[in-house]
Write a protein that holds these residues in place. Structure first.
Motif, mmCIF file in Angstrom:
data_model
loop_
_atom_site.group_PDB
_atom_site.id
_atom_site.type_symbol
_atom_site.label_atom_id
_atom_site.label_comp_id
_atom_site.label_asym_id
_atom_site.label_seq_id
_atom_site.Cartn_x
_atom_site.Cartn_y
_atom_site.Cartn_z
ATOM 1 N N VAL A 1 -24.279 -45.089 -65.772
ATOM 2 C CA VAL A 1 -25.669 -45.303 -65.367
ATOM 3 C C VAL A 1 -26.240 -44.038 -64.743
ATOM 4 C CG1 VAL A 1 -27.161 -46.581 -63.787
ATOM 5 C CG2 VAL A 1 -25.417 -47.793 -65.086
ATOM 6 N N ARG A 2 -25.405 -43.334 -63.992
ATOM 7 C CA ARG A 2 -25.868 -42.115 -63.344
ATOM 8 C C ARG A 2 -26.349 -41.087 -64.371
ATOM 9 N NH1 ARG A 2 -21.578 -41.254 -60.513
ATOM 10 N NH2 ARG A 2 -22.371 -42.317 -58.664
ATOM 11 N N LEU A 3 -25.660 -41.012 -65.474
ATOM 12 C CA LEU A 3 -26.051 -40.065 -66.518
ATOM 13 C C LEU A 3 -27.403 -40.432 -67.118
ATOM 14 C CD1 LEU A 3 -22.606 -39.599 -68.318
ATOM 15 C CD2 LEU A 3 -23.729 -38.027 -66.720
ATOM 16 N N VAL A 4 -27.633 -41.725 -67.329
ATOM 17 C CA VAL A 4 -28.916 -42.171 -67.885
ATOM 18 C C VAL A 4 -30.039 -41.908 -66.896
ATOM 19 C CG1 VAL A 4 -30.188 -44.102 -68.872
ATOM 20 C CG2 VAL A 4 -27.730 -43.915 -69.262
ATOM 21 N N LEU A 5 -29.797 -42.187 -65.633
ATOM 22 C CA LEU A 5 -30.819 -41.952 -64.612
ATOM 23 C C LEU A 5 -31.183 -40.469 -64.553
ATOM 24 C CD1 LEU A 5 -29.550 -44.223 -61.686
ATOM 25 C CD2 LEU A 5 -31.467 -44.659 -63.222
ATOM 26 N N ALA A 6 -30.179 -39.617 -64.597
ATOM 27 C CA ALA A 6 -30.448 -38.181 -64.563
ATOM 28 C C ALA A 6 -31.265 -37.750 -65.770
ATOM 29 C CB ALA A 6 -29.126 -37.411 -64.509
ATOM 30 N N GLU A 7 -30.972 -38.309 -66.908
ATOM 31 C CA GLU A 7 -31.709 -37.964 -68.124
ATOM 32 C C GLU A 7 -33.174 -38.368 -68.019
ATOM 33 O OE1 GLU A 7 -31.488 -38.963 -72.927
ATOM 34 O OE2 GLU A 7 -29.779 -39.399 -71.603
ATOM 35 N N GLY A 8 -33.421 -39.485 -67.303
ATOM 36 C CA GLY A 8 -34.802 -39.953 -67.159
ATOM 37 C C GLY A 8 -35.498 -39.449 -65.918
ATOM 38 N N GLY A 9 -34.843 -38.569 -65.163
ATOM 39 C CA GLY A 9 -35.474 -37.998 -63.981
ATOM 40 C C GLY A 9 -35.451 -38.893 -62.767
ATOM 41 N N ALA A 10 -34.626 -39.942 -62.761
ATOM 42 C CA ALA A 10 -34.517 -40.835 -61.609
ATOM 43 C C ALA A 10 -33.365 -40.374 -60.721
ATOM 44 C CB ALA A 10 -34.284 -42.273 -62.070
ATOM 45 N N PRO A 11 -33.404 -40.691 -59.423
ATOM 46 C CA PRO A 11 -32.327 -40.261 -58.520
ATOM 47 C C PRO A 11 -30.980 -40.846 -58.936
ATOM 48 C CG PRO A 11 -34.229 -41.040 -57.274
ATOM 49 C CD PRO A 11 -34.481 -41.395 -58.699
ATOM 50 N N GLU A 12 -29.975 -40.000 -59.054
ATOM 51 C CA GLU A 12 -28.658 -40.460 -59.459
ATOM 52 C C GLU A 12 -28.016 -41.362 -58.405
ATOM 53 O OE1 GLU A 12 -26.058 -37.376 -60.913
ATOM 54 O OE2 GLU A 12 -27.781 -36.096 -61.398
ATOM 55 N N VAL A 13 -28.405 -41.204 -57.146
ATOM 56 C CA VAL A 13 -27.787 -42.006 -56.089
ATOM 57 C C VAL A 13 -28.148 -43.486 -56.207
ATOM 58 C CG1 VAL A 13 -27.621 -40.130 -54.453
ATOM 59 C CG2 VAL A 13 -29.719 -41.475 -54.541
ATOM 60 N N LEU A 14 -29.096 -43.810 -57.091
ATOM 61 C CA LEU A 14 -29.450 -45.220 -57.306
ATOM 62 C C LEU A 14 -28.507 -45.908 -58.284
ATOM 63 C CD1 LEU A 14 -33.353 -45.061 -57.561
ATOM 64 C CD2 LEU A 14 -31.929 -45.497 -55.560
ATOM 65 N N ALA A 15 -27.571 -45.164 -58.845
ATOM 66 C CA ALA A 15 -26.709 -45.722 -59.887
ATOM 67 C C ALA A 15 -25.983 -47.001 -59.457
ATOM 68 C CB ALA A 15 -25.710 -44.668 -60.368
ATOM 69 N N PRO A 16 -25.395 -47.081 -58.252
ATOM 70 C CA PRO A 16 -24.723 -48.323 -57.875
ATOM 71 C C PRO A 16 -25.658 -49.532 -57.840
ATOM 72 C CG PRO A 16 -24.019 -46.531 -56.452
ATOM 73 C CD PRO A 16 -25.167 -46.009 -57.251
ATOM 74 N N GLN A 17 -26.879 -49.333 -57.311
ATOM 75 C CA GLN A 17 -27.827 -50.447 -57.268
ATOM 76 C C GLN A 17 -28.248 -50.887 -58.660
ATOM 77 O OE1 GLN A 17 -27.849 -47.590 -55.383
ATOM 78 N NE2 GLN A 17 -29.395 -47.768 -53.776
ATOM 79 N N VAL A 18 -28.508 -49.919 -59.528
ATOM 80 C CA VAL A 18 -28.933 -50.243 -60.893
ATOM 81 C C VAL A 18 -27.811 -50.940 -61.648
ATOM 82 C CG1 VAL A 18 -29.741 -49.294 -63.082
ATOM 83 C CG2 VAL A 18 -30.586 -48.330 -60.922
ATOM 84 N N ALA A 19 -26.592 -50.441 -61.509
ATOM 85 C CA ALA A 19 -25.453 -51.054 -62.189
ATOM 86 C C ALA A 19 -25.230 -52.476 -61.706
ATOM 87 C CB ALA A 19 -24.193 -50.212 -61.965
ATOM 88 N N ALA A 20 -25.391 -52.705 -60.404
ATOM 89 C CA ALA A 20 -25.218 -54.048 -59.867
ATOM 90 C C ALA A 20 -26.314 -54.983 -60.356
ATOM 91 C CB ALA A 20 -25.199 -54.003 -58.338
ATOM 92 N N ALA A 21 -27.556 -54.468 -60.454
ATOM 93 C CA ALA A 21 -28.673 -55.314 -60.873
ATOM 94 C C ALA A 21 -28.596 -55.691 -62.346
ATOM 95 C CB ALA A 21 -30.000 -54.604 -60.579
ATOM 96 N N LEU A 22 -28.154 -54.767 -63.189
ATOM 97 C CA LEU A 22 -28.151 -55.010 -64.632
ATOM 98 C C LEU A 22 -26.830 -55.575 -65.132
ATOM 99 C CD1 LEU A 22 -30.063 -51.866 -65.957
ATOM 100 C CD2 LEU A 22 -30.949 -54.105 -65.332
ATOM 101 N N GLY A 23 -25.757 -55.390 -64.384
ATOM 102 C CA GLY A 23 -24.473 -55.951 -64.795
ATOM 103 C C GLY A 23 -23.799 -55.136 -65.885
ATOM 104 N N GLU A 24 -22.976 -55.810 -66.682
ATOM 105 C CA GLU A 24 -22.174 -55.140 -67.707
ATOM 106 C C GLU A 24 -23.054 -54.437 -68.742
ATOM 107 O OE1 GLU A 24 -18.595 -56.276 -70.878
ATOM 108 O OE2 GLU A 24 -19.497 -57.801 -69.583
ATOM 109 N N GLY A 25 -22.665 -53.239 -69.114
ATOM 110 C CA GLY A 25 -23.426 -52.475 -70.096
ATOM 111 C C GLY A 25 -24.766 -52.014 -69.587
#
Length: 800
Positions: A214-238
């Motif tokens: 998720v961190r890689l996708v966020l970086a590609e879209g210009g979003a803060p990488e530190v949000l990766a844990p929250q995004v992964a938890a919200a969206l779940g698997e995949g």
């Protein structure tokens, strides 16, 4: 430059009336005081939290939400419910540490089995530490916390962290309910089933590899990488694949707004990104429904939802809603409008008559919770309670009591569901009921909203001699502090407190008295009713005039209006000048009351600096000297978290005066008063004991809590000053209510009633709103919430 603090005798005794405020003290409330720098990070939970709110903290525009996470300066007020317009200020308060800021349920730990809250939290934090260590190893450097970000990345990080810390108010996107046109829509068949709140802290953390993807996708879209844990938890698997396929899924992360998701989508999709993208329409529809839930609604009327979608730049709102329904991301209902007379039909044409309906759209979790709640309440109403004690025994217990206490005992003797209403003094009646029930051999328990309410009710039982009659249990979890038959609602549902559960998974009891019932949201109430064993009795007791729940719904008010079960109104008024003042506010009148013992003192002010100064002076000097209540037993209540006289500014000033220190551990020092939010929508007042490698050690109503270092920023804040939703369900010997001039629009009758009603012996009002206070009491009732519970309870009404 400091001045000698004046004593309370120098202030004006009495109450703020409808006339001009006495100009005895210069000072005031407005803007200009710098606020305390705290890490922003919390929906809802929870209780402002989340909250979540419920109400939720208001006064912050969408632009202010994107400001520096450590300032959050646009947040200045708290009310309840929601108001119209995307650009309007939001209302309510609450939360995670700000009860209600996030509209989650009060008891998210339910469903975690018998694992205690502390154990669940430690497990989650262990996983979080492992992820952090792996990330450090990967980057060969400490994790950046986002302070070097700028532009849209910094805005996005600030918005998410504001929600996580409970400081961000709910966005207001809906107008008050408007009449729905005659429309029909198919309603899918669903069977009611128990709905457990989302676990907080006990759920499995995302795998490190998932977070990295998720961190890689966020970086590609210009979003803060530190949000990766929250995004992964919200969206779940995949989660990473979901983001690439549909960048607007970022909206499912708490704190992210449509404009931020749009920027992320443009970076990922390029020319393919457009406002007419059906993926955007579905995502914004879901986001709007989540915002409605944060504001207290369990569903939205179709016209309101379509109007909000149009304001968010969705070209074809109706298609967006239909797409969301078709994908299962939302549910549609059509409820008959009973208040509208049915049209007269010619003989033989009855089947052709179209009855007026309102079309509602809601999220599945709240829809199922309301249906499950209605089903559970119907089971209690229609079931015959167990014959625990003969009718003669119950009658003797009632005859030994008096007035409304006897009415309550008689009602509970023959009914599975009973409602009890009244103020603080009325708590003696549920205590008498519990005493009588346990004398008859019933396994009777009470559950309060928070630990302070639990301790107060347990003390009330001890004074009546009830605690000595509590039978000890060799099996099951401990009863709680003092081994009294009183728990918190969250602890009861999580299995950390109370009688435990029987072999069928139901609560192992015969009678449950739920105190502070207006604070029950639909998910918590559904879980409670589904947890009641067959033949048991449930009593919902509370003051209907206080602020509603942080989470969605208005369960207690809907039940009172439905009249599906006996209702017993206490005839015990709260005593003294404070009782007279609060009782008048409850009926919309701000009386001048005689306060010979300085039970009520008014301190007029005119600017923010003087408001902060006078508040600190009252807590640290005047109230202890003139009233005899020490500073540690005095609570400050103010309408919001941000602004010049919000909780952060007041807490900074109070800490400097009462417990100065370097704040070496996340801004905290031993002895600091704090409020801890272990889950969205829950606020636990306490104190800092110490700090070490394990984390911050707290004492919350006699219970030891250890908050890991990485969770301090998100779940702990200073607690000398609270919002009204954080304070609901608790009382203190002395309370200082601060009403700055910029909070006039946030005031309502429930807010004033709740804030003023937290005082036991003394109330000081730092008054800077002039005529806005009596006007709010007389003219500003609770904001309406859209719920389906009254319609779902209608069959129960017709059957009684």
């Amino acid at each position: 430059m400091s001045t000698e603090p004046e004593t309370t005798e120098d202030t004006e005794p009495g109450t703020p009336g409808t006339g001009q405020v006495p100009d005895t003290v210069s000072g005031g409330a407005g803007a200009g005081q710098t606020s305390e720098t705290e890490g922003a990070g919390e929906a809802a939970g929870a209780e402002d939290a989340g909250q979540a709110p419920g109400a939720v903290d208001a006064g912050q525009s969408p632009e202010a939400e994107a400001a520096d996470a450590d300032a959050d300066a646009g947040e200045t007020s708290e009310t309840e419910g929601t108001e119209a317009g995307v650009a309007q200020k939001s209302e309510g308060e609450g939360g995670d540490p700000d009860a209600g800021q996030v509209s989650e349920t009060e008891a998210p730990e339910a469903g975690v089995g018998q694992v205690s809250e502390a154990e669940a939290e430690l497990r989650a934090q262990q996983a979080e530490r492992e992820r952090i260590e792996q990330r450090k190893a990967e980057k060969k450097a400490p994790i950046e916390s986002g302070t070097k970000l700028s532009g849209k990345a910094a805005d996005l990080l600030a918005a998410v962290r504001a929600v996580e810390s409970g400081e961000k108010p709910v966005a207001t996107v809906f107008e008050e309910s408007r009449p729905a046109p005659r429309r029909s829509a198919p309603e899918p068949e669903r069977r009611p089933q128990p709905v457990a709140p989302r676990p907080a802290g006990g759920s499995a953390a995302p795998a490190p590899e998932a977070v990295q993807a998720v961190r890689l996708v966020l970086a590609e879209g210009g979003a803060p990488e530190v949000l990766a844990p929250q995004v992964a938890a919200a969206l779940g698997e995949g989660a990473d694949e979901q983001l690439r396929a549909d960048p607007w899924q970022l909206l499912r992360t708490p704190g992210v707004r449509p404009e931020q998701a749009d920027g992320f989508a443009r970076s990922l999709l390029g020319a393919e990104c457009g406002p007419d993208d059906e993926r955007r329409g579905r995502a914004v529809t879901g986001w709007l429904l989540e915002q409605a839930a944060l504001a207290g609604h369990t569903a939205l009327e179709m016209p309101a939802l379509l109007a909000a979608l149009a304001q968010r730049g969705v070209p074809e709102p109706d298609s967006a809603v239909q797409d969301a329904i078709a994908e299962g991301e939302a549910l549609v209902f059509q409820d008959a409008l009973e208040e509208a007379p049915a049209p007269t039909a010619a003989e033989g044409d009855e089947e052709d008559v179209e009855r007026p309906v309102r079309v509602l759209v809601g999220l599945e979790r709240y829809a199922l919770a309301e249906e499950s709640l209605a089903d559970g309440l119907g089971r209690l109403v229609n079931s015959v309670p167990k014959q625990d004690g003969s009718a003669d025994d119950w009658e003797r217990a009632a005859a030994a009591a008096q007035g409304s206490t006897a009415e309550l005992i008689r009602a509970v003797a023959g009914q599975g569901l009973v409602l009890h209403t009244g103020g603080e003094a009325s708590l003696a009646e549920p205590a008498a009921l519990l005493n009588a029930a346990r004398t008859l051999g019933l396994r009777a328990w009470a559950a309060a909203h928070g630990p302070i309410g639990r301790s107060r009710f347990a003390a009330l039982l001890r004074r009546s001699g009830q605690a000595a009659d509590v039978p000890e249990r060799a099996d099951g979890p401990p009863a709680g502090p003092g081994d009294s038959p009183v728990a918190t609602v969250s602890g009861l549902l999580a299995g950390a407190e109370g009688p435990g559960r029987d072999a069928d998974g139901a609560l192992d009891l015969d009678l449950l008295v739920v105190l502070d019932a207006p604070q029950l949201d639909v998910e918590t109430a559904a879980l409670l009713t589904e947890s009641m064993p067959d033949g048991a009795r449930l009593v919902l007791a509370g003051d209907p005039a206080v602020l509603w729940s942080v989470g969605p719904g208005r369960v207690f008010a809907d039940l009172l209006a439905a009249r599906i079960c006996p209702q017993v109104a206490s005839r015990r008024p709260d005593p003294g000048p404070l009782g007279e003042l609060v009782s008048g506010i409850g009926i919309g009148e701000l009386h001048q009351v005689e306060a010979p013992g300085k039970e009520v003192v008014i301190v007029p002010v005119r600017d923010a600096g003087e408001a902060v100064h006078r508040t600190v002076q009252l807590v640290a000097d005047s109230v202890p000297r003139a009233i005899g209540v020490p500073a540690e037993e005095t609570q400050v209540i103010t309408p919001g978290h941000g602004g010049a006289v919000g909780t952060r500014a007041l807490n900074a000033a109070l800490k400097e005066r009462l417990n100065p220190g370097p704040g070496r551990f996340g801004g905290f020092d031993p002895g600091d008063r704090i409020v801890h939010s272990p889950a969205p929508g829950r606020a636990l007042p306490g104190r800092v004991v110490t700090a070490d490698a394990e984390g911050l050690h707290l004492s919350c109503e006699g219970e030891t809590v250890v908050v890991p270092k990485e969770r301090v920023e998100q779940s702990v804040r200073h607690g000398w000053a609270l919002t009204a939703h954080q304070a609901v369900g608790s009382r203190w010997p002395a309370v200082v209510v601060v009403l700055p001039g910029d909070a006039a629009q946030a005031l309502s009758r429930p807010w004033v009633y709740t804030a003023f009603g937290r005082a036991d012996r003394h109330l000081s009002v730092v008054h800077g709103v002039e005529q806005a206070l009596p006007r709010a009491v007389a003219e500003v009732p609770a904001k309406p919430r859209t719920t389906r519970l009254p319609v779902l309870l209608a069959p129960q009404t017709s059957g009684t």
